[in-house]
Design a protein around this motif. Structure first.
Motif, short mmCIF file in Angstrom:
data_model
loop_
_atom_site.label_atom_id
_atom_site.label_comp_id
_atom_site.label_asym_id
_atom_site.label_seq_id
_atom_site.Cartn_x
_atom_site.Cartn_y
_atom_site.Cartn_z
N ALA A 1 20.93 -0.71 -10.15
CA ALA A 1 20.85 -2.16 -9.98
C ALA A 1 21.69 -2.61 -8.79
O ALA A 1 21.33 -3.55 -8.07
CB ALA A 1 21.30 -2.86 -11.26
N ASP B 1 12.47 3.35 -14.28
CA ASP B 1 11.15 3.15 -13.69
C ASP B 1 10.09 3.95 -14.43
O ASP B 1 9.12 3.38 -14.92
CB ASP B 1 11.15 3.57 -12.21
CG ASP B 1 11.97 2.65 -11.34
OD1 ASP B 1 12.09 1.46 -11.69
OD2 ASP B 1 12.48 3.11 -10.30
N VAL C 1 18.48 1.28 -13.82
CA VAL C 1 17.24 0.53 -14.03
C VAL C 1 16.10 1.54 -14.14
O VAL C 1 15.77 2.21 -13.15
CB VAL C 1 16.96 -0.45 -12.88
CG1 VAL C 1 15.66 -1.22 -13.13
CG2 VAL C 1 18.13 -1.42 -12.71
N ASP D 1 22.20 -0.90 -6.13
CA ASP D 1 21.59 -0.42 -4.88
C ASP D 1 20.17 0.01 -5.17
O ASP D 1 19.90 1.20 -5.41
CB ASP D 1 22.41 0.75 -4.31
CG ASP D 1 21.87 1.25 -2.98
OD1 ASP D 1 20.91 0.65 -2.46
OD2 ASP D 1 22.39 2.27 -2.47
N PRO D 2 19.21 -0.93 -5.18
CA PRO D 2 17.83 -0.61 -5.56
C PRO D 2 17.18 0.47 -4.72
O PRO D 2 16.22 1.11 -5.16
CB PRO D 2 17.09 -1.95 -5.39
CG PRO D 2 18.16 -2.98 -5.51
CD PRO D 2 19.40 -2.36 -4.91
N SER D 3 17.71 0.72 -3.53
CA SER D 3 17.11 1.75 -2.68
C SER D 3 17.53 3.15 -3.08
O SER D 3 16.95 4.14 -2.62
CB SER D 3 17.50 1.51 -1.22
OG SER D 3 18.91 1.68 -1.04
N ARG E 1 8.50 -0.37 -16.10
CA ARG E 1 8.72 -1.73 -15.64
C ARG E 1 7.46 -2.22 -14.94
O ARG E 1 6.60 -1.45 -14.56
CB ARG E 1 9.93 -1.81 -14.69
CG ARG E 1 9.76 -1.00 -13.42
CD ARG E 1 11.03 -1.05 -12.58
NE ARG E 1 10.90 -0.22 -11.40
CZ ARG E 1 10.38 -0.62 -10.24
NH1 ARG E 1 9.90 -1.83 -10.14
NH2 ARG E 1 10.33 0.20 -9.21
N HIS F 1 16.45 3.59 -10.59
CA HIS F 1 17.31 3.27 -9.46
C HIS F 1 18.54 2.53 -9.96
O HIS F 1 18.62 2.15 -11.13
CB HIS F 1 16.56 2.44 -8.41
CG HIS F 1 16.10 1.10 -8.92
ND1 HIS F 1 14.88 0.90 -9.52
CD2 HIS F 1 16.72 -0.10 -8.94
CE1 HIS F 1 14.75 -0.36 -9.88
NE2 HIS F 1 15.86 -0.99 -9.54
N LYS G 1 17.55 6.08 -5.52
CA LYS G 1 16.87 6.63 -6.69
C LYS G 1 17.81 7.54 -7.47
O LYS G 1 18.59 8.29 -6.88
CB LYS G 1 15.62 7.41 -6.27
CG LYS G 1 14.52 6.55 -5.68
CD LYS G 1 13.30 7.39 -5.34
CE LYS G 1 12.61 7.93 -6.57
NZ LYS G 1 11.36 8.67 -6.25
#
Length: 344
Positions: A28, A11, A9, A30-32, A343, A26, A34
């Protein structure tokens, strides 16, 4: 590399040049977590062979340093590009480390890479060194890295050059920490390095800078060298312009733009009429440019504003809170919002 699919994803755009685009983002899943993507599917057809040659060197280098603290982890390779773990830290030209422990850890990192048969070959650039939040050393950008099967003369020479380039960073930011033996090493360039500087480097510069209008300086495409003199000449002819600082930033579509910070009492419309868009895409009037004690302009912090890297700027302000009153109005009036943010 993990077997499960990894969905990237995006940024922010970190860098663009003719051979790749580097994007932070990041996972998708695990959004945490980076990560960073070196994107290659948008490279011009004529540049793809070189772009993938560099990518293959980076892939091989990252696989070889797997598990070494301070190096990125290669997560995925496909036709889009290379996905790697995010390296948290501040580039050396901003961190400007003066503590002995950082340089000890940087030597540790080079020793471990050497044990794995890897030479980085591009750590003369301070932006390829990071100082982590814990004060340790990290390296990024393995496009020019070499993986050596044998520990022969070439390997030892290139490993020595990596160490010498680390010592150049130490000389720039903490010269009082240099030992006598380190000073002697700095004074002796290897024979291949001297040959490169005397023969191949001028040819390389001519091809990349004159024929291709590009340089290896973080995708600047030599816009400062090409358009900077004309902008500075304009500034010198007008008393209303006390000084100018020039930075580069990645254009949203493609290429590199010039961002001018002008120390002046003129308003934005007057300044825009004075400096044509053909020379600089963005021009911002500022009451006062940030400066060091010797009077030189703090181009490092202005570059962060030009590229909308406010997270890195916050790190600088934590270390140098005295800059905040001067920089806050510059940040508030900045003109580049869309380049890095991908985004909402």
């Amino acid at each position: 590399m993990p077997d499960q699919p990894l969905t990237f994803v995006p940024d922010t755009v970190l860098k663009r040049d003719v051979f790749s685009e580097t994007i932070a983002g990041h996972l998708a899943e695990d959004p945490s977590r980076k990560v960073a993507l070196r994107k290659l599917d948008g490279v011009p057809i004529w540049a793809r062979p070189i772009a993938w040659y560099l990518a293959r060197k980076e892939i091989r280098g990252l696989r070889a340093v797997q598990g070494i603290e301070g190096t990125p982890e290669l997560l995925r390779v496909d036709k889009v590009g290379l996905l790697r773990s995010w390296s948290e830290g501040t580039p050396l030209q901003l961190a400007r480390p003066v503590d002995r422990e950082f340089y000890r850890d940087a030597k540790r990192l080079l020793r471990q890479m050497r044990r794995h048969g890897v030479t980085h070959n591009d750590i003369a650039k301070p932006q390829n060194w990071l100082r982590t939040p814990e004060g340790r050393a990290a390296v990024i950008d393995f496009q020019l890295a070499s993986v050596h099967r044998r520990r022969g003369v070439m390997f030892r020479t290139m490993a020595r050059e990596d160490l010498r380039h680390l010592l150049k960073q130490k000389r720039a930011f903490a010269p009082d920490l240099l030992t006598a033996s380190e000073k002697r090493l700095l004074a002796r360039k290897s024979l291949p390095s001297r040959i490169w500087m005397a023969t191949a480097k001028p040819v390389y510069n001519f091809i990349t800078r004159r024929l291709m209008n590009w340089s290896d300086g973080e995708g600047t495409e030599d816009r400062i060298a090409r358009d900077g003199p004309a902008i500075r000449e304009l500034a010198a002819r007008h008393d209303a312009l006390r000084d100018v600082a020039l930075c580069t930033y990645a254009l949203p579509a493609r290429g590199v733009g010039v961002y001018v910070f002008a120390e002046t009492d003129m308003d934005a419309a007057e300044l825009r009429a004075l400096i044509p868009e053909a020379r600089a895409e963005l021009v911002q009037p500022v009451a006062d440019l940030p400066r060091r004690q010797d009077g030189s302009v703090r181009s490092d912090v202005l570059q962060l504003i030009a590229t909308n890297r406010l997270d890195d700027l916050e790190e600088v302000l934590r270390r140098e809170p005295e800059l905040e009153p001067l920089l806050c109005p510059i940040v508030a009036a900045r003109l580049n919002f869309t380049d890095r943010v991908l985004r909402g």
